[in-house]
Design a protein around this motif. Structure first.
Motif, PDB file in Angstrom:
ATOM      1  N   PHE A   4       0.599  -7.565   2.050  1.00 42.11           N
ATOM      2  CA  PHE A   4       1.272  -6.261   2.140  1.00 42.11           C
ATOM      3  C   PHE A   4       2.734  -6.410   2.550  1.00 42.11           C
ATOM      4  O   PHE A   4       3.596  -5.665   2.087  1.00 42.11           O
ATOM      5  N   ASP A  27      -3.253   3.561  -5.400  1.00 41.96           N
ATOM      6  CA  ASP A  27      -4.114   2.723  -6.217  1.00 41.96           C
ATOM      7  C   ASP A  27      -3.652   2.689  -7.669  1.00 41.96           C
ATOM      8  O   ASP A  27      -3.914   1.735  -8.395  1.00 41.96           O
ATOM      9  N   LEU A  85       3.665  -5.750 -12.233  1.00 43.76           N
ATOM     10  CA  LEU A  85       3.821  -7.191 -12.011  1.00 43.76           C
ATOM     11  C   LEU A  85       2.598  -7.749 -11.299  1.00 43.76           C
ATOM     12  O   LEU A  85       2.299  -7.366 -10.170  1.00 43.76           O
ATOM     13  N   LEU A  87       1.268 -11.047  -9.706  1.00 48.40           N
ATOM     14  CA  LEU A  87       1.864 -12.276  -9.218  1.00 48.40           C
ATOM     15  C   LEU A  87       0.799 -13.109  -8.523  1.00 48.40           C
ATOM     16  O   LEU A  87       0.168 -12.653  -7.572  1.00 48.40           O
ATOM     17  N   LEU A 115       9.992  -0.935 -11.303  1.00 51.97           N
ATOM     18  CA  LEU A 115       8.728  -1.616 -10.994  1.00 51.97           C
ATOM     19  C   LEU A 115       7.832  -0.598 -10.294  1.00 51.97           C
ATOM     20  O   LEU A 115       8.179  -0.096  -9.226  1.00 51.97           O
TER      21      LEU A 115
HETATM   22  P1  ADP Z   1      -5.436  -2.419  -4.460  1.00 47.33           P
HETATM   23  O1  ADP Z   1      -6.033  -3.340  -3.454  1.00 47.33           O
HETATM   24  O2  ADP Z   1      -5.866  -1.011  -4.334  1.00 47.33           O
HETATM   25  O3  ADP Z   1      -5.503  -2.933  -5.849  1.00 47.33           O
HETATM   26  P2  ADP Z   1      -3.032  -3.538  -3.672  1.00 47.33           P
HETATM   27  O4  ADP Z   1      -3.208  -3.747  -2.227  1.00 47.33           O
HETATM   28  O5  ADP Z   1      -3.271  -4.670  -4.607  1.00 47.33           O
HETATM   29  O6  ADP Z   1      -3.900  -2.330  -4.106  1.00 47.33           O
HETATM   30  O7  ADP Z   1      -1.585  -2.989  -3.922  1.00 47.33           O
HETATM   31  C1  ADP Z   1      -1.035  -1.978  -3.118  1.00 47.33           C
HETATM   32  C2  ADP Z   1       0.096  -1.340  -3.875  1.00 47.33           C
HETATM   33  O8  ADP Z   1       1.110  -2.293  -4.103  1.00 47.33           O
HETATM   34  C3  ADP Z   1      -0.311  -0.812  -5.224  1.00 47.33           C
HETATM   35  O9  ADP Z   1       0.419   0.367  -5.492  1.00 47.33           O
HETATM   36  C4  ADP Z   1       0.109  -1.897  -6.171  1.00 47.33           C
HETATM   37  O10 ADP Z   1       0.407  -1.381  -7.444  1.00 47.33           O
HETATM   38  C5  ADP Z   1       1.341  -2.447  -5.474  1.00 47.33           C
HETATM   39  N1  ADP Z   1       1.577  -3.893  -5.734  1.00 47.33           N
HETATM   40  C6  ADP Z   1       0.784  -4.932  -5.399  1.00 47.33           C
HETATM   41  N2  ADP Z   1       1.347  -6.112  -5.752  1.00 47.33           N
HETATM   42  C7  ADP Z   1       2.526  -5.800  -6.332  1.00 47.33           C
HETATM   43  C8  ADP Z   1       3.569  -6.567  -6.932  1.00 47.33           C
HETATM   44  N3  ADP Z   1       3.530  -7.906  -7.013  1.00 47.33           N
HETATM   45  N4  ADP Z   1       4.628  -5.903  -7.453  1.00 47.33           N
HETATM   46  C9  ADP Z   1       4.675  -4.565  -7.398  1.00 47.33           C
HETATM   47  N5  ADP Z   1       3.747  -3.784  -6.841  1.00 47.33           N
HETATM   48  C10 ADP Z   1       2.675  -4.385  -6.321  1.00 47.33           C
END
Ligand code: ADP
Ligand code: MG
Length: 314
Positions: A4, A27, A85, A87, A115
């Motif tokens: 995070f 989400d 993205l 990653l 983004l």
């Molecule tokens: P979830 O666990 O619900 O899939 P995440 O914790 O993976 O959500 O992601 C939290 C938020 O951050 C989401 O809005 C997701 O789209 C965004 N996010 C996660 N990784 C990236 C990234 N590398 N670049 C841009 N946004 C990201």
């Protein structure tokens, strides 16, 4: 640094695009497509060791991960808007992330790309970008549509990135000047977005050259149910590629990220006007023909057979 923290520090940036109702943080992202527009979607993955040498500068990796996707939108004549993205990182290295984000956002800002979401995971280095762009409804440029008699064009120059790879692999040695030029072309391809937009309603077919001209023009020919002749002497080459005297470089090496497109003869004047002041050279290299297959003509009219056509993963 947690997952995070990474998102918060490196990827969550203020978004001004009024088509983005909600961006990073939920989400899902919520995007607003104008009623008269279609959503053009494209996705590409870069895997370390497959798509770029593992030691590549992280700025270049961030830049290129977006650039290769923008190149697909350019070929479709779409206006870039929103990226996601995914990653996968071996470790949370701050210097690496800082440089990667700088490369990514430098290009994103140039083309006003926001983004809006993504995913962050641990594992072998791999970067996936999905691009979302807009085209007036039903007016996307496609691979199908080339007709016998249409002229064939390419933007920029061909074979530079392939030459850079050969040099990196130690197969050849380049002058410092040539090396600098082709490395720039390998690591910082300029997506031909403005050319793609100018080609709407003018080109009969288009594709971006990512796997080598012979392979990618071949896709246009197959999709359009036609063939073509091109004149090798007309291929636009940089001095570095010219000096190699190897047609396989411009024909069969990948990573050019130029556009190859076709247009009917009676649209040439409009086409030239539309491409004027674009800042990107477009070169006519041949003509579409009814007989299937790609014929590469040498100066003496003999045919040249390209050694390999395109990169195949499996
Ligand atoms: P979830 O666990 O619900 O899939 P995440 O914790 O993976 O959500 O992601 C939290 C938020 O951050 C989401 O809005 C997701 O789209 C965004 N996010 C996660 N990784 C990236 C990234 N590398 N670049 C841009 N946004 C990201
Ligand atoms: Mg969730």
């Amino acid at each position: 640094m947690s997952e995070f923290d990474i998102i918060q520090r490196y990827f969550k940036r203020p978004v001004t695009d009024d088509g983005v109702t909600f961006g990073i943080g939920d989400d899902c992202a919520l995007l607003q497509v104008p009623p008269d527009q279609g959503l053009a979607v494209s996705i590409d993955t870069l895997v370390a060791g497959v798509h770029f040498p593992p030691q590549t500068n992280p700025y270049d990796i961030g830049y290129k991960a977006l650039a290769v996707n923008l190149s697909d939108l350019a070929a479709a004549g779409a206006e870039p808007r929103w990226a996601t993205l995914a990653l996968t990182l071996p470790e949370a290295n701050e210097a690496w992330l800082e440089a990667f984000a700088q490369g990514f956002f430098t290009l994103a800002e140039r083309y006003r790309v926001s983004l809006v979401g993504g995913d962050t995971t641990q594992g072998p280095l791999s970067i996936t970008v999905q691009m979302h762009g807009l085209t007036p409804r039903g007016r996307m440029l496609r691979r199908a549509g080339a007709r016998p008699g249409d002229l064939i064009y390419v933007t920029g120059t061909l074979g530079d990135a392939g030459l850079a790879l050969r040099a990196l692999q130690g197969q050849i040695k380049l002058t410092p000047e040539h090396a600098a030029h082709v490395m720039q072309r390998l690591n910082r391809p300029e997506p031909r977005i403005t050319v793609g937009l100018a080609l709407r309603d003018l080109a009969s077919a288009a594709i971006d050259v990512s796997d080598g001209l012979a392979a990618d023009l071949g896709h246009v020919l197959t999709a359009s149910g036609v063939g073509a002749s091109i004149e090798l002497e007309r291929l636009p080459l940089s001095p570095a590629v010219s000096a190699q005297h190897d047609w396989n470089l411009p024909l069969s090496s990948g990573d050019d990220y130029e556009l190859c497109f076709t247009a009917p003869l009676d649209r040439q004047k409009k086409l030239m006007t539309a491409l004027e002041n674009n800042g990107c050279a477009c070169t006519c290299i041949g003509m579409i023909e009814a007989v299937p297959g790609l014929r590469c003509k040498l100066a003496n009219d003999e045919l040249f057979t390209a050694r390999i056509t395109g990169y195949q993963h499996f």
